[in-house]
Scaffold this active site. Structure first.
Site: not given
Lengths: 489, 489, 489, 489
Positions: C100, C243
């Site tokens: 992530s 992200d």
């Protein structure tokens, strides 16, 4: 594109590469089909193993994209896998580049609808007129051309699906030789057969090669003879052969040699009717063996024109099978002719029942039958002779008839189970006669009477019969009836 | 990883999947090899058709990448094509996942160097010790792991290159049946043969299937017998069979049946020496036929240990061929054993000379030969018996010897052209005796004398001979010499 | 694998490559998951843009195959597209290799179930215990290893599906700058926005690069500041940032700068509730703005623990939205957090209403809020302090409370609309306090009182407060209420 | 195909999709090129990001195959990578589907020879006449159509090769913003820059999108202005922008804004001549800055017609660089214009010298220059006016001339370093005047005198001057000379 000349023949577009079938034509067909189904959505494109097939598929896919529809490129695949891919992907239609069993220098294009089914003649005519009128109007603008989707797993999903349906755990011993004519089923049918439980799978001509270096791709008895012989040396229970795109399946069995199509249809009808009730759609030339089996099992026979069983099938909600020689549709599986599924089903029956193919055939009825072709000077002579022969027959050969069926020629069924079918060939200047009887003598008799009528009628009408081709099939051990509905269990 | 157990056998790493050969081992080998060649550059990864091969290749490639080297994934390919890909791509090494002719539940790993050549034993030991010591230290950090390159065209370039070299325009008529054992050459050798000019190419067991549903992948005479018979039914001039990864090629020819390896080597030596002068490297067990042909054509024979012809070849600058039974290296093509190239070369010779394989063989010398194995209780007995038999032989069987060659056992050559080789099996508790003579009688005699010596020596030493396996090959039409250097032109 | 150490954190497995996350671990997770779901069927494998991700995905897929399950390799894709692929392909589960918003040297693994939903803690524990106990027992034998399916079109189908849902014909003028952090949404969100009708799409950091050369992949206000400034130079109506794996979406709007998450949730809740009635699931820390909008529109608020909105959602049949800061699930679309869909939905709302994002925000309520963290010496201190502070609060701060909610800490709601939440951090030694009030003064007051209680309690208990982090968000133009349910139409 | 209409313009075939550039044309060009190079071997096919490019590339590749040549499909790639792929794969030629910097609804086709070099006009004419005469005759028969080779790694090899050449270990600090116009360099230039050592790489408009949603793909000063401004907000040392297919590179530097092409050429000439001696080929419009730098470093200037530097280059064995505005060829790298390599080289120089781009530019000479266009009614007026102006100039403006160069117009060089070039536009009805002087006053003077001559001549000849476009570039800090050969070290 050739004005009034008909583009689609009985098996789609087919002919010599560069003469009839060109890269440009493939593009036009793709574009026309995109125009026909409307922009948006997708069209499947697949092709057989011919040297020119990837090129033609690339042109057809380009045509589809140019017409504003996405092209789902399945790549090299058998014809039935192309139909399967259309249904699985929710596509609007499918394009298959193949010339089936034609020689390697030919190629062709087959089109199926969103159900994977052959186009009807009406649909073909609409496409033809689009192409004839010029496809340029269907070109999508820069911001709405379709994209190319490579979907290489489709063939694998097709195989898995058949394997899941036909697999037999702990089935009988069964060894098979498979001959794929170096065509599109080469890596497909053998893997399926081994996966569903066939004990030993030998393959002949099962590496894909568009030059067809092993044999002519048409699975005719004369073509297959040496390969049936070679497979005998391997001691197999069955020999299974496809044509180039695997809609066809020929069967060879020890003691039977090349098995006639009516027996194959009878076997599959028997199997399907044991599972559930229903009707069986057959073309008018399908013989008594099928009829006998279907009726014994409480099913009903629906007769259809040749080449139109798929259309008839749509009208028969309870049909469990539709078949004509070389074409077999199991609606539980899909609405397309599928030689690979057929091969798997034959093996499945043998494995499930623990009977060898020979034992299975031994329990079916088997009667003498004949197919005669009168070769004429042209289509005109053919049509004239046909009219008059039918007229004549209606007088002189209907004495003991229990049924006269006037679809796709005239079929006359007699009280003693023998029958006669006279029709015009759809593609050649020939008059065709099909006949079958319970015993050889009656068959010979029937043929002689027909021949006399044909000869006299021709003579009267001043039509020259160039030649006569006659093929008679006799049961090896003499005529026999069906051994009853539960004989094989 | 098994402490002191040797990982690499005579044919690389090989054994039962999950017992000896595991996914983790493949990863470790990939990583160890990356560590061995150093980070940067690339390593080729290819695999055969086994069910576990794609998985093991994926693990090996992952190991390579984890070690900081790019993995060039060639995919499914015959072993020689993997070697070819290493050279063509300028890679540092190659990994081939294959268990060659082992049963389907086995798998293995072969490694080649930047020339596509098998590793030497010393190199293998270095790799073994890396793996034994633990490979974790070779893991590259996040910013230097290798990438995966999919290079699917490599096999096609390999095929094209052979076709360009072996193609014969307007060559003779030649029909061939090819049996690829459902292995990695399935779509390769048949296409190459057809492309170089073979008139008709039939295939048997040529759809890839890791279950090997047609036959055991080892092309032994007993395994091939039914397929040679089946191909006879097709009337071919030659039957060509591979093992699973196509480094081996067996030849069947009408009138010869399964052709013994010495004749195949003699044929190829003849062809190469006609093109240019040079030496031929052969293992010690290669027979008189090869020697006779090579000497007639002015070449020289270089003897090597079994399994080491590739290393010997590197030392012989003028070698035109290196061969031992089942292994053939043509340095003009590449430094690897290549069964596919060998098949193409045989066809090329036949097409170029317009002689059938049978006619070609007919002109070669052919003498009786024998191979005997004495089965012993263990490796210890084998070694003791071997020492004493050699000692004994040096006294009693060297009377008329013209040469004694003490590499890889002891070979004694006699004045009359007969010879004898006694050696220990490298992998089994067996003493092996090879013999050849000009005439059958002399051969039988020689074998009898050897047998007496072996039996007496064993008895004296208290070693039990469990059993004896004897295989004698006799020329069908009697012994014959070479018909001269230009006989075949 | 580290005995009792917990493998899965709050966001799956995540950590430094080679330290915590190794190739071997990825293989083990793949194999364990295959064992967990049982052999047969398929598991989707996808990965983000990190340099180690293709390698780890290859290992995970190998593990899946080794466990007897097919691996569907989707390749590089955002996390939500992986979930989508699981559902579309009918797979049993999905593995996503991603860390992530962690730095480039980290990596990780997230697992989703057959609905594309995050695993529950119980499921994670089952997987952990399988891995801990050793995965070798799940290795499938040679004839049942899974196969690798390359399905590169999945991402494209995902994009098409969102486009079909969010497309607005003839919508308003809207220009957007998108910043994908060089992550997996780089070629995805920008294309979707342009396709649904956004007039102008500028991109920043939208070429995929696992080194994250443009910015840290976490879309925090401080990280995004220069890019919001750069996009201002382009005069856009909105700045959208993801992200690394695109489950998160940050929004920047002129006049608002970095928009606080509660406003984004309120906007989407407003939109969903206009379409249909239902409840909105939110975590306990979600603020008054959302509550006000939901209640005005006749919906109801369901409170859930932090990080568990997806589980709560399953129990609420009539939920139209589930949200917590940085996580938004629209059950009409799918049961996974989807930052790309969220971005498309925001644009869709703007295009459909012909209001700029600024105009949309202007009509929402906006109140002062604060988030305070007390940093402690360790988890033990944290837990002790928490217990005592809660005890203390129950005496001194519940005077005018209208509700006390003891899930995931203690939340106290007051009569005047202000509220307070005290909870322990799940991952750090911190005590967290969230508070909100109608006016700044009341908020400051509330915080002061809490602070006094925390300080005194800590002092009494001998617990040292290392430091205090405080973040207060004030509405730029002062507090304001919702302008009514139809204000925006 | 339009009879006598010229198909190839100055930049290959280019125009509106469906009007000038159609799928059918792409097929014809592919087929014609196959016919032109002869059957066998291969032709590379690549394409830019436009929506119609995959379709046109598919058609061009199909044409190549239909002509009996293998098509190596490189896929989406910048133009220079296509040239590189031709050389690397040993192909005979390359086809690039691109319309470079044209709007999204246009497309086009560029062709390069086996060296990756643009075709000469003569070669283009040969191709044109093949297409005009009809390409059907080049269709190969069924057994010799080419095959399609997918070579997706080519772009990666191209990138690796540049990285290997331009990489600087431990170089200076350099942050760059890259703007690829959403074109084919989107994932290429940014990765290369980061890999060779650029500290921070921000990207703008670097997700590929054939709609060009961020900006017009032509990197003109007016188009780039907002993006140079946005990148200033990020505080970068340089802003680098490409056109759609990345043969062009524009440079923005703080203090310089959009850097004029002559300075870029001067910088690169300086760098190349420091490495080795040789000549620099430039077009006639290249300014004094380049000349000064080249001469200072002991090199020589070779003048070429505009658009023909690549042909001139072939005649100059010792050329180290060939350049004209927007086109730069480094023969050490390849014989094609390569904007990506140019970007990498600029970064390489900065990293190697540890000087920022601004510092590098500061040391180069910089003089006032001007470019004036007189817009006329038609090509006829343009040609007439040009003849008479040149005649007039030869009388009145050659007083202090030290050189008169009559290629591609007339260039007059004066004693004081100023110069003048008058030429006809190759594509528009315009008369162009280029001028440069050491000081602004002299330049203005020179332009005034030219203007008087043009105006009077036009008036005399009765030719109406529709309008005048004038662009003057002044050094920000006043004129300056080169700071000497070693100034930058």
């Amino acid at each position: 594109m050739g004005g009034s000349v008909r583009l689609f023949g009985t098996a789609g577009i087919r002919g010599r590469y560069l003469r009839k079938v060109t890269p440009l034509l493939a593009f036009q067909v793709g574009l026309a089909l995109a125009g026909y189904v409307g922009s948006g959505g997708s069209i499947v494109v697949a092709h057989d193993v011919r040297t020119t097939s990837p090129l033609l598929a690339s042109m057809a896919a380009s045509g589809v994209m140019a017409g504003g529809v996405d092209a789902i490129l399945v790549g090299q695949a058998p014809l039935p896998a192309a139909s399967y891919s259309v249904v699985r992907s929710g596509s609007k239609a499918g394009i298959m580049v193949t010339a089936s069993h034609n020689p390697p220098w030919d190629n062709g294009i087959k089109i199926v609808d969103g159900k994977g089914m052959e186009l009807t003649r009406i649909e073909e005519e609409e496409l033809e007129s689009i192409i004839e009128a010029g496809v340029e109007g269907y070109l999508a603008d820069w911001n709405s051309v379709g994209i190319l989707r490579i979907e290489r797993e489709m063939l694998s999903y097709y195989m898995e699906d058949i394997i899941a349906r036909a697999s037999v755990k702990g089935g009988g011993d069964l060894s098979v030789a498979v001959d794929c004519a170096n065509g599109a089923a080469s890596g497909v049918t053998p893997i399926i057969l081994r996966s569903i439980g066939v004990s030993r799978v030998y393959t002949l001509n099962c590496h894909p090669d568009g030059h067809f270096p092993g044999r002519h791709p048409e699975p005719r008895p004369d073509v297959l003879k040496p390969f049936i012989k070679a497979s005998s040396a391997l001691g197999v229970h069955a020999f299974i052969a496809h044509d180039g795109d695997a809609d066809r399946t020929a069967l060879g069995v020890p003691g039977y040699g090349f098995v006639k199509q009516d027996l194959v249809i009878a076997l599959l009808a028997w199997w399907k009717l044991r599972e559930k009730r229903g009707s069986v759609v057959v073309s008018v030339d399908v013989g008594s063996e099928v009829e006998e089996v279907v009726e014994e099992l409480g099913g009903s026979i629906i007769r259809s024109r040749l080449g139109k069983i798929h259309e008839k099938l749509l009208q028969e909600a309870d049909a469990v099978l539709a078949a004509e020689p070389w074409k077999l549709i199991d609606p539980d599986w899909g609405l397309w002719v599928d030689g690979i599924y057929q091969a798997a089903l034959i093996a499945h029956i043998s494995l499930s029942t623990r009977k060898s193919p020979r034992e299975l055939l031994d329990m079916l009825p088997y009667y003498p039958s004949a197919r005669v072709s009168y070769v004429l000077g042209g289509e005109n002579e053919r049509d004239r002779l046909y009219e008059q022969v039918v007229e004549e027959l209606s007088h002189s050969l209907t004495g003991s008839a229990v049924g006269i069926l006037p679809i796709d020629g005239v079929r006359i069924d007699y009280e003693d189970g023998s029958w006669l079918l006279v029709r015009k060939s759809g593609t050649e200047p020939k008059l065709r006669v099909y006949a079958q009887a319970r015993e050889e003598e009656r068959l010979v008799n029937l043929l002689a009477r027909v021949h006399r009528i044909v000869a006299e009628t021709a003579s009267r009408a001043g039509i020259r019969l160039s030649s006569k081709e006659e093929h008679i099939s006799l049961p090896p051990g003499g005529s026999r009836g069906f051994r009853g509905r539960n004989a094989l269990l």
